[in-house]
Design a protein around this motif. Structure first.
Motif, PDB file in Angstrom:
ATOM      1  N   SER A   2       0.915  -1.121  -0.018  1.00  0.00           N
ATOM      2  CA  SER A   2       0.005  -0.207  -0.005  1.00  0.00           C
ATOM      3  C   SER A   2       0.928   1.295  -0.113  1.00  0.00           C
ATOM      4  CB  SER A   2      -0.867   0.123   1.067  1.00  0.00           C
ATOM      5  OG  SER A   2      -0.277   0.256   2.269  1.00  0.00           O
ATOM      6  N   LEU A   3       0.319   2.303  -0.366  1.00  0.00           N
ATOM      7  CA  LEU A   3       1.038   3.464  -0.420  1.00  0.00           C
ATOM      8  C   LEU A   3       0.228   4.581   0.157  1.00  0.00           C
ATOM      9  CD1 LEU A   3       3.657   4.799  -3.090  1.00  0.00           C
ATOM     10  CD2 LEU A   3       1.916   6.403  -2.281  1.00  0.00           C
ATOM     11  N   GLN A   4       0.694   5.656   1.105  1.00  0.00           N
ATOM     12  CA  GLN A   4      -0.058   6.588   1.502  1.00  0.00           C
ATOM     13  C   GLN A   4       0.579   7.904   1.212  1.00  0.00           C
ATOM     14  OE1 GLN A   4       0.913   4.050   3.832  1.00  0.00           O
ATOM     15  NE2 GLN A   4      -1.145   2.974   3.462  1.00  0.00           N
ATOM     16  N   TRP A   5      -0.430   8.770   1.145  1.00  0.00           N
ATOM     17  CA  TRP A   5       0.149  10.102   0.911  1.00  0.00           C
ATOM     18  C   TRP A   5      -0.462  11.150   2.163  1.00  0.00           C
ATOM     19  CZ3 TRP A   5       3.054  12.440  -2.952  1.00  0.00           C
ATOM     20  CH2 TRP A   5       3.059  11.728  -4.382  1.00  0.00           C
ATOM     21  N   TYR A   6       0.693  11.801   2.519  1.00  0.00           N
ATOM     22  CA  TYR A   6       0.253  13.030   3.678  1.00  0.00           C
ATOM     23  C   TYR A   6       0.702  14.244   3.174  1.00  0.00           C
ATOM     24  CZ  TYR A   6       0.649   8.429   6.493  1.00  0.00           C
ATOM     25  OH  TYR A   6       0.595   7.445   7.240  1.00  0.00           O
ATOM     26  N   VAL A  25      -3.575   4.262  -1.384  1.00  0.00           N
ATOM     27  CA  VAL A  25      -4.132   3.440  -2.332  1.00  0.00           C
ATOM     28  C   VAL A  25      -3.243   2.170  -2.347  1.00  0.00           C
ATOM     29  CG1 VAL A  25      -4.278   5.233  -3.918  1.00  0.00           C
ATOM     30  CG2 VAL A  25      -1.835   4.597  -3.449  1.00  0.00           C
ATOM     31  N   VAL A  26      -4.108   1.071  -2.953  1.00  0.00           N
ATOM     32  CA  VAL A  26      -3.616  -0.340  -2.700  1.00  0.00           C
ATOM     33  C   VAL A  26      -3.460  -0.982  -3.844  1.00  0.00           C
ATOM     34  CG1 VAL A  26      -4.409  -2.536  -1.344  1.00  0.00           C
ATOM     35  CG2 VAL A  26      -4.905  -0.273  -0.493  1.00  0.00           C
ATOM     36  N   THR A  27      -4.225  -0.841  -4.824  1.00  0.00           N
ATOM     37  CA  THR A  27      -4.384  -1.764  -6.042  1.00  0.00           C
ATOM     38  C   THR A  27      -3.570  -1.188  -7.042  1.00  0.00           C
ATOM     39  OG1 THR A  27      -6.606  -2.532  -5.611  1.00  0.00           O
ATOM     40  CG2 THR A  27      -5.880  -2.875  -7.794  1.00  0.00           C
ATOM     41  N   GLY A  28      -2.853  -1.983  -7.895  1.00  0.00           N
ATOM     42  CA  GLY A  28      -1.955  -1.437  -8.911  1.00  0.00           C
ATOM     43  C   GLY A  28      -2.992  -0.725 -10.105  1.00  0.00           C
ATOM     44  N   ALA A  73       2.689  -1.618 -11.323  1.00  0.00           N
ATOM     45  CA  ALA A  73       3.553  -2.413 -10.732  1.00  0.00           C
ATOM     46  C   ALA A  73       3.578  -2.238  -9.208  1.00  0.00           C
ATOM     47  CB  ALA A  73       4.687  -2.449 -11.277  1.00  0.00           C
ATOM     48  N   ARG A  74       2.674  -1.239  -8.641  1.00  0.00           N
ATOM     49  CA  ARG A  74       2.664  -0.814  -7.252  1.00  0.00           C
ATOM     50  C   ARG A  74       4.187  -0.500  -6.991  1.00  0.00           C
ATOM     51  NH1 ARG A  74       1.275  -4.972  -3.850  1.00  0.00           N
ATOM     52  NH2 ARG A  74       1.397  -6.667  -5.671  1.00  0.00           N
ATOM     53  N   LYS A  75       4.933   0.323  -7.789  1.00  0.00           N
ATOM     54  CA  LYS A  75       6.205   0.634  -7.357  1.00  0.00           C
ATOM     55  C   LYS A  75       6.252   2.284  -7.375  1.00  0.00           C
ATOM     56  CE  LYS A  75       9.044  -3.088  -9.358  1.00  0.00           C
ATOM     57  NZ  LYS A  75      10.167  -3.079 -10.331  1.00  0.00           N
ATOM     58  N   ASP A  76       5.386   3.083  -8.052  1.00  0.00           N
ATOM     59  CA  ASP A  76       5.146   4.283  -7.959  1.00  0.00           C
ATOM     60  C   ASP A  76       3.879   4.970  -7.773  1.00  0.00           C
ATOM     61  OD1 ASP A  76       5.798   3.161 -10.850  1.00  0.00           O
ATOM     62  OD2 ASP A  76       4.106   4.654 -10.849  1.00  0.00           O
ATOM     63  N   SER A  77       3.773   6.104  -7.514  1.00  0.00           N
ATOM     64  CA  SER A  77       2.612   6.794  -7.477  1.00  0.00           C
ATOM     65  C   SER A  77       2.726   8.442  -7.885  1.00  0.00           C
ATOM     66  CB  SER A  77       1.935   6.834  -5.992  1.00  0.00           C
ATOM     67  OG  SER A  77       0.823   7.496  -5.797  1.00  0.00           O
ATOM     68  N   SER A  78       1.780   8.827  -8.094  1.00  0.00           N
ATOM     69  CA  SER A  78       1.566  10.391  -8.410  1.00  0.00           C
ATOM     70  C   SER A  78       0.264  11.177  -7.796  1.00  0.00           C
ATOM     71  CB  SER A  78       1.488  10.477  -9.876  1.00  0.00           C
ATOM     72  OG  SER A  78       0.241  10.066 -10.491  1.00  0.00           O
ATOM     73  N   LEU A  79       0.626  12.188  -7.602  1.00  0.00           N
ATOM     74  CA  LEU A  79      -0.100  13.141  -7.057  1.00  0.00           C
ATOM     75  C   LEU A  79      -0.427  14.334  -7.959  1.00  0.00           C
ATOM     76  CD1 LEU A  79      -2.071  14.714  -4.920  1.00  0.00           C
ATOM     77  CD2 LEU A  79      -0.139  15.405  -3.782  1.00  0.00           C
ATOM     78  N   HIS A  80      -1.951  14.597  -8.514  1.00  0.00           N
ATOM     79  CA  HIS A  80      -2.037  15.704  -9.404  1.00  0.00           C
ATOM     80  C   HIS A  80      -2.974  16.654  -8.619  1.00  0.00           C
ATOM     81  CE1 HIS A  80      -2.589  17.672 -13.259  1.00  0.00           C
ATOM     82  NE2 HIS A  80      -3.861  17.783 -12.938  1.00  0.00           N
ATOM     83  N   ILE A  81      -2.706  17.809  -8.464  1.00  0.00           N
ATOM     84  CA  ILE A  81      -3.430  18.829  -8.241  1.00  0.00           C
ATOM     85  C   ILE A  81      -4.108  19.991  -9.460  1.00  0.00           C
ATOM     86  CG2 ILE A  81      -3.718  20.626  -6.448  1.00  0.00           C
ATOM     87  CD1 ILE A  81      -1.745  19.771  -4.865  1.00  0.00           C
ATOM     88  N   THR A  82      -5.306  19.767  -9.247  1.00  0.00           N
ATOM     89  CA  THR A  82      -5.872  20.704 -10.428  1.00  0.00           C
ATOM     90  C   THR A  82      -6.351  22.163  -9.773  1.00  0.00           C
ATOM     91  OG1 THR A  82      -6.951  18.764 -11.581  1.00  0.00           O
ATOM     92  CG2 THR A  82      -7.893  21.020 -12.017  1.00  0.00           C
TER      93      THR A  82
END
Lengths: 113, 116
Positions: A31-35, A49-52, A68-77
């Motif tokens: 899993s991956l968390q954003w703070y 987020v949990v699922t690829g 692949a559950r190795k990376d994540s992105s955060l987009h702000i509009t």
């Protein structure tokens, strides 16, 4: 020691602009968390987020977990001054019990009115 | 919402003196953590606890010890403070419970420690 690299390290934008923050690793996370952290305070959880390939939206913030559950992105509009802060991602390995968690070094965002 | 307090919030001490930081939670969360946050390093885990009297080391545990004699309190001790331990220290609790849960953490407000 697994590494979580965030980019960019610093971002200064005008109110109303869009931006994307990236969190990358060579490790596979369960899993991956954003703070988000504001000066003088502790980090506050935004999302998990949990699922690829998973995409989650929180108002103007869109979070995506890599296939692949190795990376994540955060987009702000349409960024607003209230979005200013330090954004941290944290990747966890394992389920239940003790989970090894690694925090990224953070992206410091400044939104100028 | 989980209640978590840290004390003191600010401390200035001298090299070689012992320092104890306290973390207190108002709910019975099993997992508690101590982190330090430094520019360029992000949050690094010092020690964690998975129950009363059950603790283990994190990635930067040298020079630190912890104790948990009650569910609600988790103490971090610097036996002999050094200037390299100047940092902001955060306590956190894992708010998601159960064996199938994710590691979602709730952080305290932090303690700013300066070692002269």
């Amino acid at each position: 020691t697994q590494l979580l690299e965030q980019s960019p390290q610093f971002l200064s934008i005008q109110e109303g602009e869009n931006l994307t923050v990236y969190c990358n690793s060579s490790s596979v996370f369960s899993s991956l968390q954003w703070y988000r952290q504001e000066p003088g305070e502790g980090p506050v959880l935004l999302v998990t987020v949990v699922t690829g390939g998973e995409v989650k939206k929180l108002k103007r913030l869109t979070f995506q977990f890599g296939d692949a559950r190795k990376d994540s992105s955060l987009h702000i509009t349409a960024a607003q001054p209230g979005d200013t802060g330090l954004y941290l991602c944290a990747g966890a390995i394992g389920f239940g019990g003790y989970q090894k968690v690694t925090f990224g070094t953070g992206t410091k965002l400044q939104v100028i009115p | 919402d989980a209640g978590i307090t840290q004390s003191p919030r600010h401390k200035v001490t001298e090299t070689g003196t012992p320092v104890t930081l306290r973390c207190h939670q108002t709910e019975n969360h099993r997992y508690m953590y101590w982190y330090r946050q430094d520019p360029g390093h992000g949050l690094r885990l010092i020690h964690y606890s998975y129950g009363v009297k059950d603790t283990d080391k994190g990635e930067v545990s040298d020079g630190y010890s912890v104790s948990r004699s009650k569910t609600e309190d988790f103490l971090l001790t610097l036996e002999s403070a050094t200037s390299s331990q100047t940092s902001v220290y955060f306590c956190a609790i894992r708010t998601s419970g159960g064996d199938s849960s994710y590691n979602e953490q709730f952080f305290g407000p932090g303690t700013r420690l300066t070692v002269l």
